[in-house]
Design an enzyme around this catalytic site. Sequence first.
Site, short mmCIF file in Angstrom:
data_model
loop_
_atom_site.label_atom_id
_atom_site.label_comp_id
_atom_site.label_asym_id
_atom_site.label_seq_id
_atom_site.Cartn_x
_atom_site.Cartn_y
_atom_site.Cartn_z
N GLU A 1 -6.93 -4.02 -9.74
CA GLU A 1 -7.84 -4.80 -8.90
C GLU A 1 -8.70 -3.86 -8.07
OE1 GLU A 1 -6.13 -8.03 -6.60
OE2 GLU A 1 -4.38 -7.94 -7.91
N GLY B 1 -1.70 -14.62 -1.67
CA GLY B 1 -2.24 -14.90 -0.35
C GLY B 1 -1.21 -15.37 0.67
P1 AMP Z 1 -4.35 -9.14 -2.30
O1 AMP Z 1 -3.16 -10.05 -2.21
O2 AMP Z 1 -4.14 -7.84 -1.59
O3 AMP Z 1 -4.84 -8.98 -3.71
O4 AMP Z 1 -5.53 -9.87 -1.51
C1 AMP Z 1 -6.03 -11.11 -1.96
C2 AMP Z 1 -7.52 -11.18 -1.77
O5 AMP Z 1 -7.86 -11.07 -0.38
C3 AMP Z 1 -8.30 -10.08 -2.45
O6 AMP Z 1 -8.48 -10.36 -3.82
C4 AMP Z 1 -9.59 -10.10 -1.64
O7 AMP Z 1 -10.42 -11.17 -2.02
C5 AMP Z 1 -9.09 -10.35 -0.23
N1 AMP Z 1 -8.82 -9.07 0.46
C6 AMP Z 1 -7.66 -8.39 0.45
N2 AMP Z 1 -7.75 -7.24 1.15
C7 AMP Z 1 -9.01 -7.16 1.60
C8 AMP Z 1 -9.75 -6.22 2.39
N3 AMP Z 1 -9.18 -5.09 2.88
N4 AMP Z 1 -11.05 -6.47 2.66
C9 AMP Z 1 -11.64 -7.59 2.19
N5 AMP Z 1 -11.00 -8.53 1.46
C10 AMP Z 1 -9.71 -8.33 1.15
#
Ligand code: AMP
Length: 407
Positions: free
Chosen positions: A276, A171
């Site tokens: 994921e 994050g």
């Molecule tokens: P990531 O680092 O890309 O895995 O993003 C961390 C978290 O943010 C994900 O596990 C989701 O909970 C949320 N997230 C990331 N991208 C999206 C998206 N396009 N739409 C909604 N939630 C998202």
Amino acid sequence: MSSAATNTECLAWGAPGDKAAKRLLLLGSGELGKEVALEAMRLGLEVIAVDAYRNAPAMQVAHRSHTVDMLDGARIRALVEAEQPALIVPEVEAIATATLVELEQEGWNVIPTARATRLTMNREGIRRLAAEDLGLTTSPYRFAENREEYRDAVAQLGLPCVVKPIMSSSGKGQSLVREEAAIDAAWDYACTAGRGKDARVIVEGFVAFDTEITLLTVRAADGTHFCPPVGHRQEDGDYRESWQPCPLHPDTLAACQHMAAAVTEALGGWGLFGVELFIAGEPSQPQTVYFSEVSPRPHDTGMVTMISQNMSEFELHVRAITGLPIGDIILLQPAASAVILAPGSSEAPQFTGMAAALQVPTSKLRLFGKPRCHRNRRMGVALALGETVTIARDRARTCASKVQVLL
Ligand code: AMP
């Protein structure tokens, strides 16, 4: 699959320290690396742990360790040449992946493949592979490398949207932009908090999913295997709790497995991958599946498998990369994990409350032994079983909440 071929030829090894030992060079020594190291030790491998700081969790259980900047390709090469590992096992994303590509070309065995580590280090590489080469459904997305391109991308995708540095995890640098007024701040945050030197971001359309899962997928000598889906809850882009199994409609599960097989096959090599996926809809009906990301290694949300399955994700990874068969993956009982986070910074954190935590039926604790902390750093995880996932989640959360990190 050159790495697979190498594995098959090496199914004999001596004791650690012996010249016939099978040496595993672990690049990244956090909590996931620590479990990989322990599983490798159980199979009699010699484990050399590497990370950027001293006394990292996996270093505490390895045969020996080295403290080096893992983005420094020359240092990684020197280590490989000195240690002569049979297996180079990246356990984090931030590694000199160009050097891994060269080393693989010279015949070293990079897990699962150097290309997989290069593509997944960068959100752009894996997103283009999944969406453009393999045609998997993803959120709509645009890349941008200056403020103007970024504003165009947001205008095209509309609000809400999610902004992430192309090189980041947990994050860091990520924002959910809901309103016009937040657009510029999200760009500034992504540029300052990302891991790479470039100000390059991905802007994704917001997916209003109902559930997100990790499909742990193993590519091994006896084929491709799937663990039952792991559901999880994220806050600020980082995982807070996970559970297994996560109920899905049978058609949805088949679609998830199809996507996971496609993307892991494209990355190649042997090992466990954390795929994921976002799931929109309820399990009573076929749901829509969006590919989000893949880690070519054990996944943080998969720590639940330390209690839920006959083989944890770490054991599965070590079996696969050493060329051993997987056999049947069995879910023993519904289970959950809940993280223990540091409330602030300390150079000498301590834990308390473990006795109360372990009053929770079926619970187990894993305290990672990180020598330092900052706010929200993951310091441990609570695990629990239950007759249902709801019971297991309640137990894991209760267990985690009793442990305090003293600063
Ligand atoms: P990531 O680092 O890309 O895995 O993003 C961390 C978290 O943010 C994900 O596990 C989701 O909970 C949320 N997230 C990331 N991208 C999206 C998206 N396009 N739409 C909604 N939630 C998202």
